[in-house]
Design a protein around this motif. Sequence first.
Motif, PDB file in Angstrom:
ATOM      1  N   ASP A 128      68.603  59.703  37.288  1.00 37.82           N
ATOM      2  CA  ASP A 128      69.340  59.250  36.113  1.00 37.82           C
ATOM      3  C   ASP A 128      68.420  58.353  35.285  1.00 37.82           C
ATOM      4  N   PRO A 129      68.061  58.735  34.044  1.00 38.53           N
ATOM      5  CA  PRO A 129      67.098  57.972  33.239  1.00 38.53           C
ATOM      6  C   PRO A 129      67.487  56.512  33.040  1.00 38.53           C
ATOM      7  N   VAL A 130      68.786  56.260  32.799  1.00 37.01           N
ATOM      8  CA  VAL A 130      69.225  54.890  32.558  1.00 37.01           C
ATOM      9  C   VAL A 130      69.064  54.033  33.816  1.00 37.01           C
ATOM     10  N   LEU A 131      69.517  54.575  34.955  1.00 40.60           N
ATOM     11  CA  LEU A 131      69.410  53.835  36.209  1.00 40.60           C
ATOM     12  C   LEU A 131      67.955  53.664  36.633  1.00 40.60           C
ATOM     13  N   LYS A 132      67.162  54.682  36.381  1.00 41.80           N
ATOM     14  CA  LYS A 132      65.746  54.591  36.774  1.00 41.80           C
ATOM     15  C   LYS A 132      65.050  53.475  35.990  1.00 41.80           C
ATOM     16  N   ASP A 133      65.369  53.369  34.675  1.00 39.04           N
ATOM     17  CA  ASP A 133      64.763  52.298  33.873  1.00 39.04           C
ATOM     18  C   ASP A 133      65.201  50.931  34.403  1.00 39.04           C
ATOM     19  N   LYS A 134      66.465  50.842  34.840  1.00 39.42           N
ATOM     20  CA  LYS A 134      66.959  49.584  35.400  1.00 39.42           C
ATOM     21  C   LYS A 134      66.192  49.228  36.666  1.00 39.42           C
ATOM     22  N   LEU A 135      65.938  50.214  37.510  1.00 42.00           N
ATOM     23  CA  LEU A 135      65.216  49.960  38.757  1.00 42.00           C
ATOM     24  C   LEU A 135      63.756  49.605  38.506  1.00 42.00           C
ATOM     25  N   LYS A 136      63.193  50.157  37.444  1.00 45.67           N
ATOM     26  CA  LYS A 136      61.818  49.796  37.086  1.00 45.67           C
ATOM     27  C   LYS A 136      61.731  48.337  36.661  1.00 45.67           C
ATOM     28  N   ASP A 137      62.792  47.862  35.997  1.00 45.83           N
ATOM     29  CA  ASP A 137      62.802  46.479  35.524  1.00 45.83           C
ATOM     30  C   ASP A 137      63.187  45.480  36.609  1.00 45.83           C
ATOM     31  N   THR A 138      63.749  45.990  37.704  1.00 49.69           N
ATOM     32  CA  THR A 138      64.155  45.100  38.795  1.00 49.69           C
ATOM     33  C   THR A 138      62.989  44.931  39.758  1.00 49.69           C
ATOM     34  N   LYS A 139      62.565  43.698  39.940  1.00 45.22           N
ATOM     35  CA  LYS A 139      61.346  43.429  40.705  1.00 45.22           C
ATOM     36  C   LYS A 139      61.639  42.694  42.017  1.00 45.22           C
ATOM     37  N   LEU A 140      60.887  43.095  43.031  1.00 45.96           N
ATOM     38  CA  LEU A 140      60.805  42.299  44.254  1.00 45.96           C
ATOM     39  C   LEU A 140      59.735  41.240  44.015  1.00 45.96           C
ATOM     40  N   SER A 141      60.115  39.990  44.115  1.00 41.39           N
ATOM     41  CA  SER A 141      59.197  38.896  43.839  1.00 41.39           C
ATOM     42  C   SER A 141      58.736  38.260  45.145  1.00 41.39           C
ATOM     43  N   PHE A 142      57.465  38.457  45.478  1.00 42.97           N
ATOM     44  CA  PHE A 142      56.901  37.942  46.731  1.00 42.97           C
ATOM     45  C   PHE A 142      56.228  36.596  46.469  1.00 42.97           C
ATOM     46  N   ARG A 143      56.648  35.588  47.220  1.00 45.54           N
ATOM     47  CA  ARG A 143      56.109  34.240  47.071  1.00 45.54           C
ATOM     48  C   ARG A 143      55.520  33.792  48.397  1.00 45.54           C
ATOM     49  N   GLN A 144      54.254  33.385  48.359  1.00 43.48           N
ATOM     50  CA  GLN A 144      53.544  33.054  49.595  1.00 43.48           C
ATOM     51  C   GLN A 144      53.697  31.586  49.976  1.00 43.48           C
TER      52      GLN A 144
END
Length: 524
Positions: A128-144
């Motif tokens: 789904d193009p709309v959902l895929k764009d949303k998932l691209k914008d959603t980030k896993l943020s790794f903090r050390q």
Amino acid sequence: MSKSNQRYNFEISLTDFAEHPIIDRLYKADNQRSTECWSVEEIQGFINDCLIDRNINLSILYWKDINENLYVIDGGHRLSIIYAWVKRYFADEQVEDAPIFTNAQKKDIRLIRNNLGDLADFQKVCEDPVLKDKLKDTKLSFRQVVGTPEQARKVFRSINSDTKRLDKYEEFHLQNRGSDAFYATYACCYINDNRSNLAELQYERINQIIELGEEIHDHLFHTILLDADLTHGRKIGLVSELLNIIAGDASQNIYSNDQGRRVEELMHELWAVLCRISTPAKSIGIPSLGLHPRLYFYKDQNFQITSFLAWFAIVFEIDKGLMEIEGKKVNYKNFIQVRRSVEFLLSNFPVATAETVGKYGSGIKGYERLQTVYKAFICISLTMELDFDDEKRLNTFILSMCKSFKYINFNEFYLERFVGSYDEEVIHKVVGYVESLSPGKKNKPKAFSSLTKRLLREEFEARNHNHCEICDGLIYVDSTEADHRIALSKGGHGIIENGVLVHPICNRIKSDRSLAEVRADLFD
């Protein structure tokens, strides 16, 4: 693991995470328990939030070692759900490279799939193009987190005030990282979360070790201990001590050469003894004694870890030909011959168990002393026929116990005011045997000083249950075999009228003989 001093923070989109090389370097940190605390509803809500909530928290706190391995300190549950989602475990629990899920896990996965529909399938979501764009914008943020592992734990606890420290059993286990016992315990206690640590063995049979660990866990804690209410840490302590009984200091071997094979062999030794105690769900051909948990390991509805350790040690010694009385080895046939007497003593003289535990402590502190008491029961039963309607035999038993174990409550009464006849020769043999025994000199960690945990269950009266027709011992219905009264070789049929439940090991001893023949061999 040594500390890392250079901080490295980065982000990965959900669409890129599935194929990202970081996946192969992610591990759960030692300070995080193996838990499955998220409910089906929470998992479903989290996946929905990933698709619609612009402010969803996908922050992952990690610590990195010198080999670039990443140990997740906080955010492990979020990361695990995302990993399962992108790998399509929720869409198909049998997808390629999926782990072996338990029946309960499969049930939850199917419920999630039914409730989420196509949203459970990450691959379809990305179509789904709309959902895929949303998932691209959603980030896993790794903090050390930099510094030592303990410093990382302090940071974790500072942002999670309700986080509990590992208990002393878990701490001790982790302090012995790298030993044979460490890996064997990990395989048996960290179910569904042990592959990353076991991979350190670099052993080609790692899948077999994982499967064996699952079998040991289910058989020990569910079949034998009847789901006793033990914490994760206390389960670790129990398994560690069972391995210590089997291998002693050798279980702490840390040499990497051929370590995978040693760990597997150690686990097979543990598995074999547990299968002697009770028949597993999937029989492996080892006839069990079918020890009834309620009689041997429970008292007043409470699981008694001390009694279990004592009987485990006795079964191990019999299995390995290590138990001797007056210079003669005690084998399974000898035990079967006196089993009913031993069970009578367990049921009718609980004071012997209670006073021993009271004096020497529960768990590791007291099980070797209690083992000596149970061995005395076996010795007395082998030396004379127990018939407490016979005053002389009752007197002989009481005096044997009094002189062997001076701390038992009825000791003073019987020694000071005892009257009546008794068998001095039997008493001499029993006392001499007990005096020849002494607790082992094994070096045991003080961290395992107490393992007793209570469990509320329905009231149980052991003496009201059925007995094996071969040895007269108490029957544990979950650990029996169906025997032909009239053997197949002699024309017997597999019908109810010709069947009887007996202990598996009794069934082997009986073979094709009649009940009268086998009992004559055992008791006449």
